[in-house]
Scaffold this motif. Sequence first.
Motif, PDB file in Angstrom:
ATOM      1  N   GLY A 239       0.791  -1.231   0.000  1.00  0.00           N
ATOM      2  CA  GLY A 239       0.000   0.000   0.000  1.00  0.00           C
ATOM      3  C   GLY A 239       0.817   1.272   0.000  1.00  0.00           C
ATOM      4  O   GLY A 239       0.257   2.366   0.149  1.00  0.00           O
ATOM      5  N   GLU A 240       2.130   1.182  -0.185  1.00  0.00           N
ATOM      6  CA  GLU A 240       2.988   2.373  -0.224  1.00  0.00           C
ATOM      7  C   GLU A 240       3.049   2.891  -1.661  1.00  0.00           C
ATOM      8  O   GLU A 240       4.065   2.768  -2.354  1.00  0.00           O
ATOM      9  CB  GLU A 240       4.386   2.018   0.290  1.00  0.00           C
ATOM     10  N   ILE A 241       1.970   3.501  -2.099  1.00  0.00           N
ATOM     11  CA  ILE A 241       1.873   3.931  -3.490  1.00  0.00           C
ATOM     12  C   ILE A 241       2.823   5.087  -3.775  1.00  0.00           C
ATOM     13  O   ILE A 241       3.433   5.150  -4.850  1.00  0.00           O
ATOM     14  CB  ILE A 241       0.427   4.341  -3.834  1.00  0.00           C
ATOM     15  N   ASP A 242       2.965   6.007  -2.834  1.00  0.00           N
ATOM     16  CA  ASP A 242       3.869   7.141  -3.054  1.00  0.00           C
ATOM     17  C   ASP A 242       5.302   6.673  -3.265  1.00  0.00           C
ATOM     18  O   ASP A 242       6.025   7.214  -4.111  1.00  0.00           O
ATOM     19  CB  ASP A 242       3.800   8.111  -1.864  1.00  0.00           C
ATOM     20  N   ALA A 243       5.744   5.680  -2.499  1.00  0.00           N
ATOM     21  CA  ALA A 243       7.100   5.155  -2.656  1.00  0.00           C
ATOM     22  C   ALA A 243       7.272   4.535  -4.039  1.00  0.00           C
ATOM     23  O   ALA A 243       8.318   4.719  -4.693  1.00  0.00           O
ATOM     24  CB  ALA A 243       7.398   4.124  -1.569  1.00  0.00           C
ATOM     25  N   ALA A 244       6.257   3.814  -4.494  1.00  0.00           N
ATOM     26  CA  ALA A 244       6.329   3.208  -5.825  1.00  0.00           C
ATOM     27  C   ALA A 244       6.364   4.278  -6.911  1.00  0.00           C
ATOM     28  O   ALA A 244       7.128   4.180  -7.876  1.00  0.00           O
ATOM     29  CB  ALA A 244       5.136   2.268  -6.033  1.00  0.00           C
ATOM     30  N   LEU A 245       5.546   5.328  -6.756  1.00  0.00           N
ATOM     31  CA  LEU A 245       5.534   6.417  -7.735  1.00  0.00           C
ATOM     32  C   LEU A 245       6.883   7.126  -7.794  1.00  0.00           C
ATOM     33  O   LEU A 245       7.352   7.504  -8.877  1.00  0.00           O
ATOM     34  CB  LEU A 245       4.419   7.407  -7.403  1.00  0.00           C
ATOM     35  N   ASP A 246       7.510   7.314  -6.639  1.00  0.00           N
ATOM     36  CA  ASP A 246       8.829   7.956  -6.615  1.00  0.00           C
ATOM     37  C   ASP A 246       9.849   7.134  -7.396  1.00  0.00           C
ATOM     38  O   ASP A 246      10.659   7.686  -8.158  1.00  0.00           O
ATOM     39  CB  ASP A 246       9.299   8.145  -5.170  1.00  0.00           C
ATOM     40  N   LEU A 247       9.838   5.815  -7.195  1.00  0.00           N
ATOM     41  CA  LEU A 247      10.767   4.953  -7.926  1.00  0.00           C
ATOM     42  C   LEU A 247      10.482   4.975  -9.425  1.00  0.00           C
ATOM     43  O   LEU A 247      11.416   5.000 -10.248  1.00  0.00           O
ATOM     44  CB  LEU A 247      10.676   3.522  -7.400  1.00  0.00           C
ATOM     45  N   LEU A 248       9.211   4.981  -9.789  1.00  0.00           N
ATOM     46  CA  LEU A 248       8.856   5.010 -11.203  1.00  0.00           C
ATOM     47  C   LEU A 248       9.279   6.322 -11.852  1.00  0.00           C
ATOM     48  O   LEU A 248       9.761   6.335 -12.995  1.00  0.00           O
ATOM     49  CB  LEU A 248       7.350   4.795 -11.367  1.00  0.00           C
ATOM     50  N   ARG A 249       9.128   7.432 -11.156  1.00  0.00           N
ATOM     51  CA  ARG A 249       9.523   8.735 -11.733  1.00  0.00           C
ATOM     52  C   ARG A 249      11.012   8.771 -12.041  1.00  0.00           C
ATOM     53  O   ARG A 249      11.430   9.344 -13.045  1.00  0.00           O
ATOM     54  CB  ARG A 249       9.163   9.863 -10.764  1.00  0.00           C
ATOM     55  N   VAL A 250      11.802   8.146 -11.171  1.00  0.00           N
ATOM     56  CA  VAL A 250      13.255   8.200 -11.339  1.00  0.00           C
ATOM     57  C   VAL A 250      13.744   7.163 -12.338  1.00  0.00           C
ATOM     58  O   VAL A 250      14.598   7.459 -13.184  1.00  0.00           O
ATOM     59  CB  VAL A 250      13.958   7.989  -9.975  1.00  0.00           C
ATOM     60  N   HIS A 251      13.212   5.948 -12.274  1.00  0.00           N
ATOM     61  CA  HIS A 251      13.802   4.836 -13.018  1.00  0.00           C
ATOM     62  C   HIS A 251      12.952   4.328 -14.182  1.00  0.00           C
ATOM     63  O   HIS A 251      13.486   3.645 -15.057  1.00  0.00           O
ATOM     64  CB  HIS A 251      14.069   3.667 -12.069  1.00  0.00           C
TER      65      HIS A 251
END
Length: 681
Positions: free
Chosen positions: A62-74
């Motif tokens: 449920g840590e969607i923000d953490a996943a979005l941060d990784l997607l934005r960078v990588h």
Amino acid sequence: MDSMPVNWEAFDALVIDFAKSENLIEDWTPSSSPASSPTPLSLSSYHSRLLIRHIRRSLESGEIDAALDLLRVHAPFVLEDHRLLFRLQKQRFIELLRKGTEEDRDRAINCLRKALAPCALDAYPEAYEEFKHVLLAFIYDKDDQNSPVAFEWSERRRFDIAGLLSSVLITHLKAYDPILSMTLRYLISIHKGFCFRQGVSSPISDLTERLLLEDRDPPAMPQESSREASPFDEVDIQALAHAVELTRQGAVESLRIAKGDLFQAFQNELCRMRLNSSVLDELVQEYCVYRGIVDSGGSAPPGMQSTYGPADDNPESFQKHAIVVDSGSSKILDGEPSYTIHPNGASVSSQNTDINERYPTETTGNHRDCSTSQIENLKVLQRIKSHGIGERNKRKRWRGRHEEIEMMSEIFSASDKQEAEGSAGVDAVILGEDKYEMMLAIKELAYRGMAAEVVEEINAIDPSFFTQLPDLLFQLKQVEFLKLVSAGDHHGALRVACSHLGPLAASDPALLRPLKETLFALLRPNEEAFNERVPLHALANSVQVAIGRRLGIQEPQLMKIIKATLHAHGEWFKLQMCKDRFEGLLRINALKEVGTSLLADSASRSSDISTHGSSHALVSPSTALQEDVASPTQTSAGDLACDENAILKVMEFLALPRADAIHLLAQYNGNAETVIQQIFA
């Protein structure tokens, strides 16, 4: 199934490739530090797989923000697809509401206004209706199972979107798992299907159920593509559909995603099948210790702990059961279940009966004096090492997974990774470790062609060993004979033949033919008598399995899986009356390639050797090939001479398996139109 011949060396290569690709092993040499880094992760496929696993875990928790941060960078390309971005933002909205605080409720409203609503306008036709529907989550509680948005509240949604993103990332980054992982997925799925359709029970169901999970990830892209006529070859469509159990339309969509590349589409579909990584790691570790690929020091030999339990998802759980032996008594680390350590290296857990199953020879009692047996075994080991055999410092060290540390150091920091030394294991002393060393050393003697030494050392361990395995003794004496002939010592070779080969053949008439072929080597040039005619690696594998079982060490369970699934694979494609188009990609053909030699006859004729300890590694592949070509199903298929297009047409129109389509065509002289007309008449 257990007697299926397997090329151990080809399988070794797959296992080593897997362990290296997943960064599970490191060099066990003085020049290599345990903290030494492999090839920079940012340049490897391993880094991509690591990133995907981390994003997946974030979404599943449920840590969607953490996943979005990784997607934005990588992987910013994911967020450029509004269909995917809408699903992520909708889940983010739900997770913010799930937290239940006023602050998070305000953040959820802000998410609606600035992220979710704009995406809903152009994501896909149904997106705006879904947007309006999810607003009901403001009104209905997450625990209300009868609400209109109960499915939106379900935590199952996390796993759905995590699987979808995983498929998308694997496809775009081509971050495919190592070949071993994909081969196991494919073979196990065929094995399950074969057993189900033939109505037979699987001998490895307890392993395969824990290893290959039932759920599959969603396909790489949502199924919104148009349904126009497929531009792909029907042969490719049907091959993919039947290989990974897809509908025809699903195979078309998969090929569309892969831009028509059949093998890329196949790999994409295999990676949708989910393996339990911790179970696979433990199976691989057990195999590596058994084969001498990694050193067994610092952890209990595989099989001496309770493994593969469904509730234990920690790939380094074996460390919890480490045993320290002090003056003949056992101490337990971290309050784990107690074990009794016998002087001969056997162990019995007061809470685990699995050990008795894995070590039947040692736990059922040995009437010889335990301390005397241990001393004799140590003497044998020292004598073997005097031949320059069994140098442990040449093996790798099992490292295990340290993904969290690697993610933090490789993704969020530019500094070099520093690992704590000694983190991969717990110092432990296992008396039974000498048995592994002895087994591996004897295998190495056999691999070097030192057959006389093998017989001598095995007799020192158990004088009655070869009375139960005369065929294995015959093979070893064949090697000794051929080696002497190759060296020009014909008198010594004949002494071996008179003392051993002759009496063995006299007691078993089936050995007369291989004896004659062995003696025929006297007529050949010396250099041909040994080097080109003896598959020492296959003999060494047979010796290892046999002496291992005598010492209470079972074959690795990973090999049991491969034997059973390769057998099912061969039988399945006999029924399908065609060749597997993907077996080369997954190295399945290499696993089935077992060399031939003078030794093949004596190995292939013995149907009970593996029961007593020897593998069928020396069986000739030409026999299997002849059976494959001359089997009744293959012969009938050849007699039919059905046109491939006619077969595909019947398969497509009637949604039939290949074998059924061929049998129908046989009834109507191979005419597809007649078959279809008769079915629909």
